[in-house]
Scaffold this active site. Structure first.
Site, mmCIF file in Angstrom:
data_model
loop_
_atom_site.group_PDB
_atom_site.id
_atom_site.type_symbol
_atom_site.label_atom_id
_atom_site.label_comp_id
_atom_site.label_asym_id
_atom_site.label_seq_id
_atom_site.Cartn_x
_atom_site.Cartn_y
_atom_site.Cartn_z
ATOM 1 N N LYS A 22 6.331 -4.047 -3.896
ATOM 2 C CA LYS A 22 7.766 -3.789 -3.757
ATOM 3 C C LYS A 22 8.209 -3.796 -2.296
ATOM 4 O O LYS A 22 9.278 -4.282 -1.970
ATOM 5 C CB LYS A 22 8.074 -2.424 -4.381
ATOM 6 C CG LYS A 22 9.524 -2.027 -4.338
ATOM 7 C CD LYS A 22 10.280 -2.647 -5.475
ATOM 8 C CE LYS A 22 11.757 -2.316 -5.446
ATOM 9 N NZ LYS A 22 12.529 -3.348 -6.136
ATOM 10 N N ARG A 30 4.048 -0.231 -4.709
ATOM 11 C CA ARG A 30 3.790 -0.729 -3.364
ATOM 12 C C ARG A 30 2.507 -1.557 -3.275
ATOM 13 O O ARG A 30 2.197 -2.144 -2.244
ATOM 14 C CB ARG A 30 3.682 0.434 -2.382
ATOM 15 C CG ARG A 30 4.893 1.311 -2.323
ATOM 16 C CD ARG A 30 4.681 2.443 -1.362
ATOM 17 N NE ARG A 30 4.565 1.951 -0.002
ATOM 18 C CZ ARG A 30 5.595 1.739 0.807
ATOM 19 N NH1 ARG A 30 6.801 1.984 0.399
ATOM 20 N NH2 ARG A 30 5.407 1.297 2.030
ATOM 21 N N TRP A 46 -2.517 -2.930 -1.713
ATOM 22 C CA TRP A 46 -2.130 -4.335 -1.840
ATOM 23 C C TRP A 46 -2.948 -5.055 -0.781
ATOM 24 O O TRP A 46 -2.739 -4.893 0.415
ATOM 25 C CB TRP A 46 -0.632 -4.506 -1.580
ATOM 26 C CG TRP A 46 -0.135 -5.886 -1.845
ATOM 27 C CD1 TRP A 46 0.279 -6.408 -3.040
ATOM 28 C CD2 TRP A 46 0.020 -6.948 -0.880
ATOM 29 N NE1 TRP A 46 0.676 -7.715 -2.879
ATOM 30 C CE2 TRP A 46 0.523 -8.071 -1.572
ATOM 31 C CE3 TRP A 46 -0.211 -7.054 0.484
ATOM 32 C CZ2 TRP A 46 0.798 -9.289 -0.946
ATOM 33 C CZ3 TRP A 46 0.059 -8.272 1.114
ATOM 34 C CH2 TRP A 46 0.559 -9.368 0.397
ATOM 35 N N CYS A 76 0.826 -1.195 0.000
ATOM 36 C CA CYS A 76 0.000 0.000 0.000
ATOM 37 C C CYS A 76 0.874 1.264 0.000
ATOM 38 O O CYS A 76 1.895 1.320 0.661
ATOM 39 C CB CYS A 76 -0.951 0.094 1.186
ATOM 40 S SG CYS A 76 -2.092 -1.276 1.295
ATOM 41 N N HIS A 87 19.202 -36.860 -5.216
ATOM 42 C CA HIS A 87 18.514 -37.274 -3.992
ATOM 43 C C HIS A 87 17.010 -37.038 -4.099
ATOM 44 O O HIS A 87 16.318 -37.017 -3.088
ATOM 45 C CB HIS A 87 19.109 -36.532 -2.790
ATOM 46 C CG HIS A 87 20.551 -36.861 -2.590
ATOM 47 N ND1 HIS A 87 20.984 -38.068 -2.101
ATOM 48 C CD2 HIS A 87 21.677 -36.157 -2.884
ATOM 49 C CE1 HIS A 87 22.310 -38.092 -2.077
ATOM 50 N NE2 HIS A 87 22.754 -36.931 -2.555
ATOM 51 N N LYS A 110 14.008 -14.376 -9.458
ATOM 52 C CA LYS A 110 13.749 -13.335 -10.467
ATOM 53 C C LYS A 110 12.837 -13.884 -11.543
ATOM 54 O O LYS A 110 11.882 -13.265 -11.972
ATOM 55 C CB LYS A 110 15.097 -12.921 -11.079
ATOM 56 C CG LYS A 110 15.272 -11.549 -11.529
ATOM 57 C CD LYS A 110 15.309 -10.489 -10.468
ATOM 58 C CE LYS A 110 14.887 -10.820 -9.109
ATOM 59 N NZ LYS A 110 14.884 -10.082 -8.025
ATOM 60 N N GLU A 166 9.146 -14.610 -10.347
ATOM 61 C CA GLU A 166 8.297 -13.472 -9.979
ATOM 62 C C GLU A 166 7.832 -12.648 -11.172
ATOM 63 O O GLU A 166 6.756 -12.056 -11.128
ATOM 64 C CB GLU A 166 8.919 -12.602 -8.887
ATOM 65 C CG GLU A 166 10.104 -11.773 -9.251
ATOM 66 C CD GLU A 166 10.602 -10.923 -8.074
ATOM 67 O OE1 GLU A 166 11.812 -10.700 -8.007
ATOM 68 O OE2 GLU A 166 9.799 -10.474 -7.254
ATOM 69 N N GLU A 186 18.877 -16.742 -6.640
ATOM 70 C CA GLU A 186 18.405 -15.410 -7.032
ATOM 71 C C GLU A 186 17.853 -15.435 -8.462
ATOM 72 O O GLU A 186 16.812 -14.829 -8.749
ATOM 73 C CB GLU A 186 19.533 -14.380 -6.876
ATOM 74 C CG GLU A 186 19.223 -12.979 -7.386
ATOM 75 C CD GLU A 186 17.938 -12.364 -6.855
ATOM 76 O OE1 GLU A 186 17.372 -12.861 -5.877
ATOM 77 O OE2 GLU A 186 17.469 -11.375 -7.454
ATOM 78 N N ASN A 197 -1.775 2.236 5.618
ATOM 79 C CA ASN A 197 -0.844 1.203 5.182
ATOM 80 C C ASN A 197 -0.443 0.432 6.420
ATOM 81 O O ASN A 197 0.099 1.018 7.357
ATOM 82 C CB ASN A 197 0.386 1.858 4.530
ATOM 83 C CG ASN A 197 1.498 0.861 4.257
ATOM 84 O OD1 ASN A 197 1.238 -0.317 4.038
ATOM 85 N ND2 ASN A 197 2.726 1.322 4.273
ATOM 86 N N GLY A 198 -0.739 -0.871 6.444
ATOM 87 C CA GLY A 198 -0.401 -1.684 7.614
ATOM 88 C C GLY A 198 -1.540 -2.643 7.914
ATOM 89 O O GLY A 198 -2.374 -2.918 7.054
HETATM 90 C C1 AGP Z 1 12.775 -9.078 -5.136
HETATM 91 O O1 AGP Z 1 12.766 -9.195 -6.495
HETATM 92 C C2 AGP Z 1 11.517 -9.193 -4.449
HETATM 93 N N1 AGP Z 1 10.514 -8.417 -5.023
HETATM 94 C C3 AGP Z 1 11.532 -9.332 -2.953
HETATM 95 O O2 AGP Z 1 11.985 -10.629 -2.710
HETATM 96 C C4 AGP Z 1 12.370 -8.353 -2.079
HETATM 97 O O3 AGP Z 1 13.726 -8.541 -2.308
HETATM 98 C C5 AGP Z 1 12.021 -8.589 -0.596
HETATM 99 O O4 AGP Z 1 10.667 -8.323 -0.401
HETATM 100 C C6 AGP Z 1 12.861 -7.762 0.344
HETATM 101 O O5 AGP Z 1 12.641 -6.400 0.166
HETATM 102 P P1 AGP Z 1 13.607 -5.328 0.791
HETATM 103 O O6 AGP Z 1 14.944 -5.521 0.155
HETATM 104 O O7 AGP Z 1 13.002 -4.007 0.460
HETATM 105 O O8 AGP Z 1 13.675 -5.585 2.265
#
Ligand code: AGP
Length: 606
Positions: free
Chosen positions: A601, A27, A73, A2, A502, A483, A486, A479, A99-100
């Site tokens: 984000k 957000r 969100w 949010c 395994h 990527k 997502e 990583e 937001n929260g």
């Molecule tokens: C990364 O591509 C993601 N969208 C997500 O995993 C992100 O890295 C994670 O939410 C942590 O966010 P921050 O670095 O703002 O703490």
């Protein structure tokens, strides 16, 4: 999670709110809404992207100079128009954005229904805030907000406007970000800096349990006991352009391409003959007292932390534990005054990371953070902060922030190693020299974009993709896989190559796409054997390998080369070809690359 924005001043509020929301959409983007006030309260909210709301509003029709806006969100209640913010009371005189999460909202709802016969229309936790303030309202909005907050448990950045007091916005924060922008005859509020860059560079950070009264000509900050708080203004150095796409079709692509620039910036600012850890705020003498490093983060930042573990152990020979913040909080980790706790976060607002930091603080650890957003909560609550200086990252998928976090870990580990005499000055200097080549190396990788796009175009219909690696290459595989999933929405999985047999190898069949990282000499032969294990079962293998490696051409179907460099440094760039791959697959599938479904984000809820 949010985005909130608010405006009060000499200009019309609506264009500022819509512009601010467009910068905060990263957000959350499942619904959006605004509220404006003069003699009446006007509220408009829409399900879907901000664009849907914009199309339903003709800005010329609205003269009001005060308003609040929200991009959501969803946590409580589906993304519908009714559940969208702002929420309002039964008299239609108070509007609230939030937001929260209000954790005790059911209790409050039941209580208000009983004592006031309140009629609730949405499924959200936020709606109780509007009704609670309305219940306590007796001609003094600030007082009513204090009384309402006293009843609330949870995390919040709340902003309120009231039909009967159209000269102010009242806001309050606890564990969710809130900043105030100071203008000339106008003032602003927002969740994050990019929403304000167009209007002001002067910012006031609101701390936990603080209340703010924002008027056209002034801002009053108050503590939980209604006492005035004085705080210095912070001047933002980011320029407006840094939050624009600058000709790229997506922020994500722009940010991938910014990596040579961010590396140059970090290297130039942090290396002056020696490594300069500006912001560290921990005397080098103290390094000798640490017997353990604990790195805690979420998502991509966690993956950067894994590479951090590798380099700190490798160069500085200190044992490092890495934990996912949402797990760390509910463990009983062995942390004491000899522990250096490192929180990693692009946004600096991730709630689990922030709460973990607070736990570690209680246990007397020294707190260092690696953060991108200057002045964010994680940064403010740390003993020292190493900023990544990557500029605003708008694409939800983290790219340039990740590599800048990794680079900071290298610089930190090398300096720690030098100060504790675990590395010779000669070795230290030769690594620094090689680091200076990295911006060029990354440019070389980016020049392979066309090849990677062609490959993505041939693979975008896959049902699943496997990523594998050994040693530090495994962390790159993690990583790359995150990527990929997502933004492509394709099921992907990263595995230690040695673990394949395994269990996971049962999933490999004809044409299964496997991306194998094979850049580590010590593990190279083992890795080639693992590649053969999957090709002999029909997998199509693409290898990330070091330029000049000819053996890999014999076992892989395709190879993407990264420049030949010291293998210990390769994690600084190994993931970049896979950022491009994920990006082009996402584009080929017609996905919204910058705002992938279900994600936000900045994750400011648990
Ligand atoms: C990364 O591509 C993601 N969208 C997500 O995993 C992100 O890295 C994670 O939410 C942590 O966010 P921050 O670095 O703002 O703490």
């Amino acid at each position: 999670m949010c985005g909130v924005v608010g405006y009060i001043g000499k200009n019309k509020a609506l264009p500022v709110l819509l512009d601010g929301l467009s910068k905060l959409e990263y957000r959350g983007y499942d619904s959006a809404g605004i509220a404006l006030v003069n003699d009446e309260l006007f509220i408009k909210k829409k399900k879907g992207r901000l664009e849907v709301l914009k199309n339903d509003l003709n800005v010329d029709d609205f003269e009001q100079n005060i308003g609040i806006g929200h991009t959501r969100w969803a946590t409580h209640g589906a993304p519908t128009e009714i559940n969208a913010h702002p929420h309002f009371d039964n008299k239609n005189s108070i509007a609230v954005i939030h937001n929260g999460i209000i954790e005790n909202y059911i209790k409050i709802k039941e209580w208000l229904t009983e004592v006031d016969g309140t009629n609730f229309v949405s499924e959200t936790d936020t709606e109780v805030i509007a009704h609670l303030i309305s219940y306590f309202y007796d001609g003094d909005l600030l007082d009513a907000v204090y009384k309402a907050v006293d009843r609330m448990e949870g995390a919040y950045a709340i902003s309120v406007i009231c039909k009967d007091e159209p000269d102010k916005i009242v806001a309050v924060r606890k564990d969710s970000p809130l900043i105030i922008g100071i203008g000339d005859g106008e003032n602003f509020l927002a969740s994050d800096i990019p929403a304000l860059l167009k209007y002001t560079k002067k910012v006031l950070f609101v701390e936990n349990d603080e209340f703010v009264v924002i008027k056209k000509d002034g801002v009053t900050l108050l503590d939980e006991f209604k006492q005035k708080v004085e705080r210095e203004l912070f001047t933002v150095t980011w320029d407006e352009k840094s939050a624009e796409k600058e000709g790229f079709p997506h922020f994500t692509l722009k940010e991938i391409h910014e990596q040579p620039k961010t590396f140059r910036e970090i290297l130039n600012r942090r290396i002056k003959d020696d490594i300069v850890l500006e912001g560290l705020n921990i005397p080098y003498e103290k390094f000798k007292q640490f017997n353990k490093v604990y790195i805690v983060a979420c998502g991509t930042a966690y993956h950067a932390g894994l590479v951090g573990k590798y380099v700190i152990e490798k160069f500085a020979s200190i044992p490092v534990e890495v934990d996912i913040a949402s797990e760390f909080r509910y463990r009983n980790p062995f942390i004491d005054e000899k522990t250096l706790f490192i929180a990693v976060s692009q946004s600096g607002e991730t709630l689990d990371t922030l709460q973990s930091l607070r736990e570690a603080k209680k246990k007397k650890a020294t707190i260092l953070s690696v953060v991108n957003v200057v002045g964010s909560s994680v940064a403010r609550e740390s003993d020292g902060v190493l900023y990544t200086w990557a500029g605003p990252e708008i694409g939800v998928a983290s790219t340039k922030a990740y590599t800048s976090q990794v680079l900071i870990f290298y610089l930190f580990a090398l300096k720690l190693a030098l100060e504790t005499k675990k590395i010779t000055k000669e070795n230290f200097d030769s690594i620094l020299k090689e680091l200076y080549n990295y911006p060029d190396y990354i440019e070389t990788i980016l020049k392979q974009s066309t090849k990677i796009q062609e490959f993505a175009d041939s693979q975008f219909n896959n049902d699943s993709v496997f990523f594998m690696g050994r040693g530090v290459d495994l962390y790159c595989a993690y990583e790359a896989s995150l990527k990929f999933k997502e933004i492509s929405y394709i099921n992907s999985f990263a595995i230690a190559a040695g673990e394949l047999k395994h269990g996971t190898i049962a999933l490999i069949e004809k044409d299964t796409l496997v991306i194998a990282f094979a850049t580590q000499k010590r593990l190279y032969d083992k890795m080639l054997s693992n590649i053969k294990e999957v090709t002999s079962r029909g997998a199509y293998v693409v290898c990330i390998a070091k330029e000049g490696d000819t053996d890999v051409l014999k076992v892989a179907d395709e190879v993407i080369f990264v420049p030949d460099s010291d293998e210990d440094l390769l994690p600084l760039m190994n993931v970049i070809p896979m950022q491009l791959f994920a990006y082009y697959v996402s584009v080929a599938r017609g996905n919204d690359v910058d705002k992938p479904r279900n994600l936000a984000k900045s994750v400011t809820v648990e």
